[in-house]
Write an enzyme that holds these catalytic residues in place. Structure first.
Site, PDB file in Angstrom:
ATOM      1  CE  LYS A  65      40.634  26.664  56.534  1.00 31.26           C
ATOM      2  NZ  LYS A  65      39.870  27.120  57.696  1.00 31.26           N
ATOM      3  CE1 TYR A  81      36.392  50.943  32.462  1.00 30.44           C
ATOM      4  CE2 TYR A  81      37.904  49.561  33.704  1.00 30.44           C
ATOM      5  CZ  TYR A  81      36.912  49.700  32.751  1.00 30.44           C
ATOM      6  OH  TYR A  81      36.448  48.597  32.089  1.00 30.44           O
TER       7      TYR A  81
END
Length: 349
Positions: free
Chosen positions: A37, A258
């Site tokens: 899955k 950043y």
């Protein structure tokens, strides 16, 4: 371009370990089935289903019909856990979670006769599945509509817990479910369905197992809770690599990325690599430290498409054990792996 490699030998090692253990605790009765899955827990559905088929795994489990349809040709049967079937395909089994599910399926398929289903029963997690008291009513409804009941299963939620009482209580509840289904089967005259209730953790902790199969997910990918004695023998299948974008020579006081969170202490080379939080790698912002397998830090703040670290290698390994990343971010390997973008190429080695 970033790359995920899948180690076929490690996968086979893990499968052999589980096969031997399951044979020992079930007297060679139970089959080892694989859970594929969520894009095979981030490893890649197409690639891992190929490895499973080559290893002679016959029965697998996925999340939804789309995943099931894509790999059904490789296996004897595929069960999907959630959602509705979009067509009746003989070797794709639909999971029934509630008394209302058949009505929902009829709204899509109209004719449900011949549809093969597995019945999920709630044995204590109170998450999904019909209540044990509704089993007879649900089976009666299925048979009246000529739906084929191929399986009945539960999910024991205490495989990773040290609560032995609750673990055994859920086993007891599922055994009671099996007894009732067997009674109804004999009374009405339909074929006895298959039964299963154990995942990776439950299988590893058990000394005895009486169902027809085990559903092994993360264990086959190389992970299990350390509390289980066989966990240390598992080998991770996946490694994540990134390629260099550029290198810069920086000096003391220079800032990186950043907000200039990273400040360079001494003259050194730093390089950016082509994977970031947009690809599923955890974002570093300075509050937590993420180390690469070579010991270098992913310098905060990392970006959507890239990260920066010390050095200038053309290609580096970003992750060879999801547990180390999980520990850094107070989570579990499941989350680390399933975050990985399906757009990252996967390669079986």
């Amino acid at each position: 371009m970033s790359l995920i490699t899948l180690d076929s030998e490690n996968f086979r090692h893990n499968l052999d370990l589980f096969t031997t253990h399951v044979n020992n605790i079930s007297n060679n009765k139970a089959k080892v089935c694989m859970v594929l899955k969520d894009n095979a827990y981030g490893h890649g559905l197409e690639e891992m289903s190929e490895l499973a088929a080559k290893a002679n795994i016959k029965e697998v489990f996925v999340k939804n019909f789309l995943e099931a349809k894509g790999i059904a040709h490789k296996f004897e049967n595929v069960t999907f856990f959630y959602g509705l079937p979009q067509a009746k395909i003989d070797n794709i089994y639909t999971t029934i979670h509630s008394l209302q599910d058949i009505e929902k399926i009829e709204s899509v398929l109209h004719d449900v006769s011949g549809l093969k289903v597995e019945l999920k029963v709630n044995i204590g997690m109170n998450r999904n599945g019909i209540e044990p008291k509704d089993i007879a009513k649900c089976i009666d409804s299925l048979l009246k509509k000529k739906v084929v009941l191929v399986g009945v299963f539960g999910h024991n939620g205490y495989g990773d817990s040290d609560d032995e009482i609750e673990f055994n209580l859920e086993i007891k509840r599922f055994n009671e479910v099996k007894d009732e289904v067997a009674y109804i089967s004999k009374k009405i005259g339909f074929k006895l369905p298959r039964f299963h209730s154990f995942n990776t953790a439950c299988t590893l902790r058990a000394s005895r197992y009486e169902d027809d199969l085990v559903r092994i997910g993360m264990g086959l990918y190389g992970y299990a809770t350390p509390m289980h004695k066989l966990s240390s023998k598992l080998k991770p299948v996946l490694k994540l690599y990134a390629n260099k974008i550029s290198t810069k020579l920086l000096h003391k006081g220079d800032k990186v990325g950043y907000d200039g969170v990273t400040k360079i202490k001494d003259t050194c080379e730093v390089s950016t690599y082509d994977i970031g939080y947009g690809d599923g790698l955890y974002r570093t912002n300075g509050n937590r430290i993420l180390l690469l397998p070579n010991g270098n830090e992913v310098l905060p703040i990392s970006s959507m498409d890239c990260f920066t670290t010390y050095g200038s290698s053309e290609c580096i390994c970003v992750m060879d054990d999801a547990l180390s990343v999980a520990n850094s971010f107070d989570t579990i390997p499941y989350e680390v792996l399933t975050r990985l973008s399906s757009f990252i190429p996967r390669k079986i080695i």
